[in-house]
Design a protein around this motif. Structure first.
Motif, PDB file in Angstrom:
ATOM      1  N   ASP A  10      18.057   7.148  21.107  1.00 51.75           N
ATOM      2  CA  ASP A  10      17.966   8.226  22.092  1.00 51.75           C
ATOM      3  C   ASP A  10      19.256   9.031  22.221  1.00 51.75           C
ATOM      4  N   GLN A  11      20.346   8.525  21.661  1.00 49.20           N
ATOM      5  CA  GLN A  11      21.620   9.236  21.772  1.00 49.20           C
ATOM      6  C   GLN A  11      21.901  10.151  20.587  1.00 49.20           C
ATOM      7  N   CYS A  12      21.023  10.127  19.584  1.00 48.08           N
ATOM      8  CA  CYS A  12      21.218  10.989  18.412  1.00 48.08           C
ATOM      9  C   CYS A  12      21.102  12.456  18.819  1.00 48.08           C
ATOM     10  N   MET A  13      22.098  13.245  18.405  1.00 47.67           N
ATOM     11  CA  MET A  13      22.121  14.677  18.710  1.00 47.67           C
ATOM     12  C   MET A  13      21.747  15.520  17.499  1.00 47.67           C
ATOM     13  N   ALA A  14      21.367  14.853  16.407  1.00 47.87           N
ATOM     14  CA  ALA A  14      21.048  15.547  15.154  1.00 47.87           C
ATOM     15  C   ALA A  14      22.209  16.421  14.688  1.00 47.87           C
ATOM     16  N   CYS A  15      23.415  15.911  14.826  1.00 41.42           N
ATOM     17  CA  CYS A  15      24.596  16.653  14.363  1.00 41.42           C
ATOM     18  C   CYS A  15      24.713  16.610  12.840  1.00 41.42           C
ATOM     19  N   LEU A  16      24.032  15.652  12.225  1.00 46.35           N
ATOM     20  CA  LEU A  16      23.945  15.470  10.779  1.00 46.35           C
ATOM     21  C   LEU A  16      25.229  14.962  10.127  1.00 46.35           C
ATOM     22  N   GLU A  17      26.187  14.539  10.927  1.00 47.51           N
ATOM     23  CA  GLU A  17      27.437  14.004  10.365  1.00 47.51           C
ATOM     24  C   GLU A  17      27.178  12.781   9.494  1.00 47.51           C
ATOM     25  N   CYS A  18      26.197  11.964   9.857  1.00 46.37           N
ATOM     26  CA  CYS A  18      25.861  10.784   9.065  1.00 46.37           C
ATOM     27  C   CYS A  18      25.352  11.190   7.683  1.00 46.37           C
ATOM     28  N   GLN A  19      24.491  12.189   7.649  1.00 46.15           N
ATOM     29  CA  GLN A  19      23.932  12.649   6.383  1.00 46.15           C
ATOM     30  C   GLN A  19      24.996  13.323   5.515  1.00 46.15           C
ATOM     31  N   ILE A  20      25.858  14.072   6.131  1.00 41.41           N
ATOM     32  CA  ILE A  20      26.933  14.740   5.399  1.00 41.41           C
ATOM     33  C   ILE A  20      27.878  13.705   4.791  1.00 41.41           C
ATOM     34  N   ALA A  21      28.203  12.667   5.556  1.00 41.13           N
ATOM     35  CA  ALA A  21      29.084  11.615   5.054  1.00 41.13           C
ATOM     36  C   ALA A  21      28.443  10.885   3.880  1.00 41.13           C
ATOM     37  N   CYS A  22      27.155  10.600   3.986  1.00 45.45           N
ATOM     38  CA  CYS A  22      26.434   9.904   2.920  1.00 45.45           C
ATOM     39  C   CYS A  22      26.384  10.756   1.649  1.00 45.45           C
ATOM     40  N   SER A  23      25.967  11.992   1.782  1.00 35.70           N
ATOM     41  CA  SER A  23      25.851  12.847   0.595  1.00 35.70           C
ATOM     42  C   SER A  23      27.222  13.126  -0.024  1.00 35.70           C
ATOM     43  N   SER A  24      28.236  13.243   0.797  1.00 36.46           N
ATOM     44  CA  SER A  24      29.591  13.462   0.279  1.00 36.46           C
ATOM     45  C   SER A  24      30.079  12.246  -0.499  1.00 36.46           C
ATOM     46  N   ALA A  25      29.795  11.067   0.021  1.00 36.19           N
ATOM     47  CA  ALA A  25      30.249   9.837  -0.633  1.00 36.19           C
ATOM     48  C   ALA A  25      29.522   9.577  -1.946  1.00 36.19           C
ATOM     49  N   TYR A  26      28.224   9.786  -1.961  1.00 38.84           N
ATOM     50  CA  TYR A  26      27.432   9.413  -3.130  1.00 38.84           C
ATOM     51  C   TYR A  26      27.109  10.561  -4.092  1.00 38.84           C
ATOM     52  N   HIS A  27      27.211  11.785  -3.604  1.00 42.28           N
ATOM     53  CA  HIS A  27      26.877  12.931  -4.456  1.00 42.28           C
ATOM     54  C   HIS A  27      28.008  13.949  -4.539  1.00 42.28           C
ATOM     55  N   LYS A  28      29.095  13.666  -3.862  1.00 42.85           N
ATOM     56  CA  LYS A  28      30.292  14.529  -3.896  1.00 42.85           C
ATOM     57  C   LYS A  28      30.023  15.950  -3.429  1.00 42.85           C
ATOM     58  N   ARG A  29      29.031  16.092  -2.532  1.00 35.39           N
ATOM     59  CA  ARG A  29      28.764  17.407  -1.932  1.00 35.39           C
ATOM     60  C   ARG A  29      28.078  17.209  -0.581  1.00 35.39           C
ATOM     61  N   GLU A  30      28.274  18.169   0.304  1.00 31.44           N
ATOM     62  CA  GLU A  30      27.651  18.128   1.622  1.00 31.44           C
ATOM     63  C   GLU A  30      26.262  18.739   1.521  1.00 31.44           C
ATOM     64  N   ASP A  31      25.282  17.905   1.206  1.00 33.19           N
ATOM     65  CA  ASP A  31      23.910  18.349   1.006  1.00 33.19           C
ATOM     66  C   ASP A  31      22.988  17.298   1.611  1.00 33.19           C
ATOM     67  N   ILE A  32      22.480  17.573   2.801  1.00 35.39           N
ATOM     68  CA  ILE A  32      21.686  16.565   3.505  1.00 35.39           C
ATOM     69  C   ILE A  32      20.390  16.211   2.783  1.00 35.39           C
ATOM     70  N   SER A  33      19.947  17.037   1.854  1.00 34.32           N
ATOM     71  CA  SER A  33      18.715  16.725   1.125  1.00 34.32           C
ATOM     72  C   SER A  33      18.884  15.539   0.183  1.00 34.32           C
ATOM     73  N   VAL A  34      20.108  15.181  -0.169  1.00 36.66           N
ATOM     74  CA  VAL A  34      20.344  14.032  -1.041  1.00 36.66           C
ATOM     75  C   VAL A  34      20.957  12.847  -0.300  1.00 36.66           C
ATOM     76  N   SER A  35      20.985  12.919   1.004  1.00 35.94           N
ATOM     77  CA  SER A  35      21.474  11.805   1.817  1.00 35.94           C
ATOM     78  C   SER A  35      20.474  10.656   1.757  1.00 35.94           C
ATOM     79  N   TYR A  36      20.970   9.435   1.819  1.00 39.65           N
ATOM     80  CA  TYR A  36      20.109   8.258   1.759  1.00 39.65           C
ATOM     81  C   TYR A  36      19.538   7.868   3.120  1.00 39.65           C
ATOM     82  N   LEU A  37      19.856   8.615   4.154  1.00 41.88           N
ATOM     83  CA  LEU A  37      19.172   8.486   5.435  1.00 41.88           C
ATOM     84  C   LEU A  37      18.811   9.892   5.867  1.00 41.88           C
ATOM     85  N   GLN A  38      17.805  10.015   6.677  1.00 43.40           N
ATOM     86  CA  GLN A  38      17.341  11.332   7.078  1.00 43.40           C
ATOM     87  C   GLN A  38      17.198  11.414   8.591  1.00 43.40           C
ATOM     88  N   ILE A  39      17.403  12.595   9.107  1.00 42.06           N
ATOM     89  CA  ILE A  39      17.156  12.884  10.514  1.00 42.06           C
ATOM     90  C   ILE A  39      15.946  13.810  10.540  1.00 42.06           C
TER      91      ILE A  39
END
Length: 130
Positions: A10-39
């Motif tokens: 209930d505290q998620c604000m959909a800021c997408l920082e989690c997705q950006i961190a994931c895609s940056s770490a694993y795909h070397k780019r800020e692209d939420i479509s390739v994040s391993y978790l989704q909002i």
């Protein structure tokens, strides 16, 4: 079993920082479509955190035997065995297996915790569950 969970959904604000961190770490780019978790959005429009429940459907679909459960219960993709066929992506009932166009292999959440550290609202946790 080790897994990523939304402990304070209930505290998620959909800021997408989690997705950006994931895609940056694993795909070397800020692209939420390739994040391993989704909002996603619930029917009421509020955010819904979707993380791999470690169900194993991807492993069942993998003809190459590239997806195996480790000692902590996390399904991992062996990049050396993955043929990039995408059958695991099709089999995932949650849409959380990713085969990025610029990658030869598929990938998924390994409960690494990068997204947990990135979440400003401390919504996410890595838990050991039975």
């Amino acid at each position: 079993m080790k897994k990523l969970v939304a402990a304070k959904k209930d505290q998620c604000m959909a800021c997408l920082e989690c997705q950006i961190a994931c895609s940056s770490a694993y795909h070397k780019r800020e692209d939420i479509s390739v994040s391993y978790l989704q909002i996603a959005a619930k029917k009421d429009g509020s955010p819904k955190v979707m993380a791999c429940p470690q169900c194993g459907k991807c492993a069942e679909a993998c003809e190459a035997g590239a997806i195996k459960q480790n000692a902590k219960g996390v399904y991992m993709v062996d990049k050396k065995l993955c043929t990039g066929c995408g059958k695991c992506v099709e089999a995932c009932p949650f849409g959380l297996m990713v085969k990025a166009e610029d990658k030869e292999t598929a990938g998924k959440c390994s409960a690494c915790g990068i997204c947990v550290k990135a979440c400003p609202m401390e919504v996410l946790e890595i838990r050991e569950e039975d």
